[in-house]
Scaffold this motif. Structure first.
Motif, short mmCIF file in Angstrom:
data_model
loop_
_atom_site.label_atom_id
_atom_site.label_comp_id
_atom_site.label_asym_id
_atom_site.label_seq_id
_atom_site.Cartn_x
_atom_site.Cartn_y
_atom_site.Cartn_z
N LEU A 37 0.82 -1.20 0.00
CA LEU A 37 0.00 0.00 0.00
C LEU A 37 0.86 1.26 0.00
O LEU A 37 0.59 2.21 -0.74
CB LEU A 37 -0.95 0.00 1.20
N ARG A 38 1.94 1.25 0.79
CA ARG A 38 2.87 2.41 0.78
C ARG A 38 3.51 2.58 -0.59
O ARG A 38 3.67 3.71 -1.07
CB ARG A 38 3.95 2.23 1.85
N GLY A 39 3.87 1.48 -1.23
CA GLY A 39 4.43 1.55 -2.58
C GLY A 39 3.45 2.14 -3.57
O GLY A 39 3.82 2.96 -4.42
N LEU A 40 2.20 1.73 -3.47
CA LEU A 40 1.17 2.29 -4.35
C LEU A 40 0.93 3.77 -4.07
O LEU A 40 0.73 4.56 -5.00
CB LEU A 40 -0.14 1.50 -4.21
N GLU A 41 0.97 4.16 -2.81
CA GLU A 41 0.82 5.58 -2.46
C GLU A 41 1.93 6.40 -3.10
O GLU A 41 1.69 7.47 -3.67
CB GLU A 41 0.85 5.77 -0.95
N ARG A 42 3.17 5.90 -3.01
CA ARG A 42 4.31 6.62 -3.63
C ARG A 42 4.16 6.66 -5.14
O ARG A 42 4.44 7.68 -5.78
CB ARG A 42 5.64 5.95 -3.24
N TRP A 43 3.72 5.54 -5.73
CA TRP A 43 3.52 5.50 -7.17
C TRP A 43 2.50 6.56 -7.59
O TRP A 43 2.73 7.29 -8.56
CB TRP A 43 3.06 4.11 -7.61
N LEU A 44 1.39 6.63 -6.86
CA LEU A 44 0.37 7.64 -7.18
C LEU A 44 0.93 9.05 -7.09
O LEU A 44 0.70 9.88 -7.96
CB LEU A 44 -0.82 7.50 -6.22
N GLU A 45 1.67 9.31 -6.02
CA GLU A 45 2.25 10.63 -5.82
C GLU A 45 3.22 10.99 -6.94
O GLU A 45 3.20 12.10 -7.47
CB GLU A 45 2.96 10.66 -4.48
N ASN A 46 4.06 10.04 -7.33
CA ASN A 46 5.09 10.31 -8.34
C ASN A 46 4.57 10.25 -9.77
O ASN A 46 5.21 10.77 -10.68
CB ASN A 46 6.25 9.32 -8.19
N SER A 47 3.42 9.63 -9.98
CA SER A 47 2.90 9.46 -11.34
C SER A 47 2.40 10.77 -11.93
O SER A 47 2.40 10.93 -13.15
CB SER A 47 1.77 8.44 -11.36
N GLY A 48 1.94 11.67 -11.08
CA GLY A 48 1.38 12.92 -11.57
C GLY A 48 -0.01 12.75 -12.17
O GLY A 48 -0.57 13.70 -12.71
N MET A 49 -0.56 11.55 -12.10
CA MET A 49 -1.89 11.30 -12.65
C MET A 49 -2.97 11.81 -11.71
O MET A 49 -2.77 11.85 -10.50
CB MET A 49 -2.12 9.78 -12.83
N THR A 50 -4.08 12.14 -12.29
CA THR A 50 -5.26 12.41 -11.46
C THR A 50 -5.75 11.08 -10.91
O THR A 50 -5.38 10.01 -11.40
CB THR A 50 -6.39 13.04 -12.30
N GLN A 51 -6.60 11.14 -9.91
CA GLN A 51 -7.15 9.91 -9.36
C GLN A 51 -7.95 9.15 -10.42
O GLN A 51 -7.91 7.93 -10.48
CB GLN A 51 -8.01 10.20 -8.14
#
Length: 98
Positions: A37-51
């Motif tokens: 879950l922490r890895g996915l949170e970082r991925w979301l933050e670094n991806s720059g994508m909208t939700q």
């Protein structure tokens, strides 16, 4: 005057290691789920994508992406988190230690 509550015990490390709260098998699963879950949170933050874009990429709803961002571990099974991490390109692996 209020008195401070007594401290029963203090756990060092992860809360999942507290035997008063979790048996060892449950703790092992929760630690794995939390790491992914922490890895996915970082991925979301670094991806720059909208939700919405991240949801499309992961094949889930925007509400599920919001749950990832909020760290709502209870809403995700280990197998779902592994699949989401793979879809995000995170290459989840497992290492066993004796």
């Amino acid at each position: 005057m209020k008195s401070e509550p007594a401290v029963g015990h203090i756990t060092k490390g992860s809360v999942f290691d507290d035997p008063a709260l979790f048996d060892p098998e449950r703790a092992a699963e929760l630690k794995m789920r939390a790491a992914i879950l922490r890895g996915l949170e970082r991925w979301l933050e670094n991806s720059g994508m909208t939700q919405t874009a991240a949801a499309r990429h992961l094949g889930v709803t925007q509400a599920r992406v919001s749950d990832i961002k909020r760290g709502r571990i209870s809403g995700f099974s280990l197998d779902l988190l592994v699949r989401l991490a793979a879809r995000a390109g995170l290459k989840p692996t497992l290492r066993l230690a004796a």
